[in-house]
Design a protein around this motif. Structure first.
Motif, PDB file in Angstrom:
ATOM      1  N   PHE A  36     147.209  70.481  61.937  1.00 12.53           N
ATOM      2  CA  PHE A  36     145.885  71.276  61.925  1.00 12.53           C
ATOM      3  C   PHE A  36     146.529  72.881  62.056  1.00 12.53           C
ATOM      4  O   PHE A  36     146.909  73.215  63.074  1.00 12.53           O
ATOM      5  CB  PHE A  36     145.136  70.869  63.096  1.00 12.53           C
ATOM      6  N   GLY A  38     147.303  76.452  62.610  1.00 10.80           N
ATOM      7  CA  GLY A  38     146.950  77.353  63.777  1.00 10.80           C
ATOM      8  C   GLY A  38     146.476  76.660  64.866  1.00 10.80           C
ATOM      9  O   GLY A  38     145.998  77.186  65.883  1.00 10.80           O
ATOM     10  N   ASP A  39     146.766  75.181  65.051  1.00 14.51           N
ATOM     11  CA  ASP A  39     146.241  74.620  66.345  1.00 14.51           C
ATOM     12  C   ASP A  39     147.325  73.270  66.529  1.00 14.51           C
ATOM     13  O   ASP A  39     148.129  73.860  67.621  1.00 14.51           O
ATOM     14  CB  ASP A  39     144.960  73.717  65.926  1.00 14.51           C
ATOM     15  N   ARG A  40     147.607  72.215  65.915  1.00 14.20           N
ATOM     16  CA  ARG A  40     148.417  71.378  66.539  1.00 14.20           C
ATOM     17  C   ARG A  40     148.912  70.505  65.298  1.00 14.20           C
ATOM     18  O   ARG A  40     148.581  70.634  64.249  1.00 14.20           O
ATOM     19  CB  ARG A  40     147.832  70.386  67.544  1.00 14.20           C
ATOM     20  N   THR A  55     139.180  62.151  69.964  1.00 17.44           N
ATOM     21  CA  THR A  55     138.427  63.163  69.358  1.00 17.44           C
ATOM     22  C   THR A  55     137.400  62.562  68.656  1.00 17.44           C
ATOM     23  O   THR A  55     136.320  63.265  68.672  1.00 17.44           O
ATOM     24  CB  THR A  55     139.306  63.907  68.214  1.00 17.44           C
ATOM     25  N   SER A  92     132.248  71.786  61.605  1.00  9.74           N
ATOM     26  CA  SER A  92     133.023  72.807  61.195  1.00  9.74           C
ATOM     27  C   SER A  92     133.061  72.349  59.637  1.00  9.74           C
ATOM     28  O   SER A  92     132.757  71.323  58.860  1.00  9.74           O
ATOM     29  CB  SER A  92     134.468  72.405  61.665  1.00  9.74           C
ATOM     30  N   TYR A  94     135.843  72.371  56.467  1.00 12.47           N
ATOM     31  CA  TYR A  94     137.331  71.856  56.487  1.00 12.47           C
ATOM     32  C   TYR A  94     137.703  71.988  54.983  1.00 12.47           C
ATOM     33  O   TYR A  94     137.040  71.914  54.026  1.00 12.47           O
ATOM     34  CB  TYR A  94     137.447  70.768  57.034  1.00 12.47           C
TER      35      TYR A  94
END
Length: 118
Positions: A36, A38-40, A55, A92, A94
């Motif tokens: 992901f 910018g995240d994980r 999630t 969101s 995507y």
């Protein structure tokens, strides 16, 4: 054996819509990676399953607006709505860029941005 990347992703997404995480993972390589941006990063089926279980408490609602593929990649652009355990919804936009290996989903680069008003 040749697998159409669009068909593989469509079948995997159908499993997610049903809340069938094991069914989704059947379309993935054992060493699958989800990045992901910018995240994980999650790597391997156990880590992906753990992420999905936490999630996707309720099956996500999503709409694939565009899917483009070549022989080893598929890009899906759309909108996803997640509902957490207390019932809060987050929508969101995507763009998922998938790389396939041996007819299975091997690597995801996901660009996810919360939608305005979502």
């Amino acid at each position: 054996m040749t697998h159409d990347p669009r068909s593989v992703l469509t079948a995997a997404n159908d499993a997610v819509r049903r809340g069938d995480h094991a069914g989704f993972l059947a379309h993935c390589t054992d060493d699958v990676v989800w990045r992901f941006i910018g995240d994980r990063t999650n790597q391997g089926k156990p880590a992906i399953k753990d992420y999905m279980d936490k999630t996707y408490v309720h099956p996500p609602e999503f709409d694939v607006e565009l899917m483009v593929a070549d022989d080893r990649h598929v890009v899906a652009i759309g909108r996803i709505t997640l509902t957490d355990a207390p019932g809060r919804r987050t929508t969101s936009d995507y763009a998922d860029v998938w790389r396939l290996r041996d007819g299975k989903l091997a690597e995801l680069r996901a660009f996810v941005v919360e939608a305005e008003g979502g």
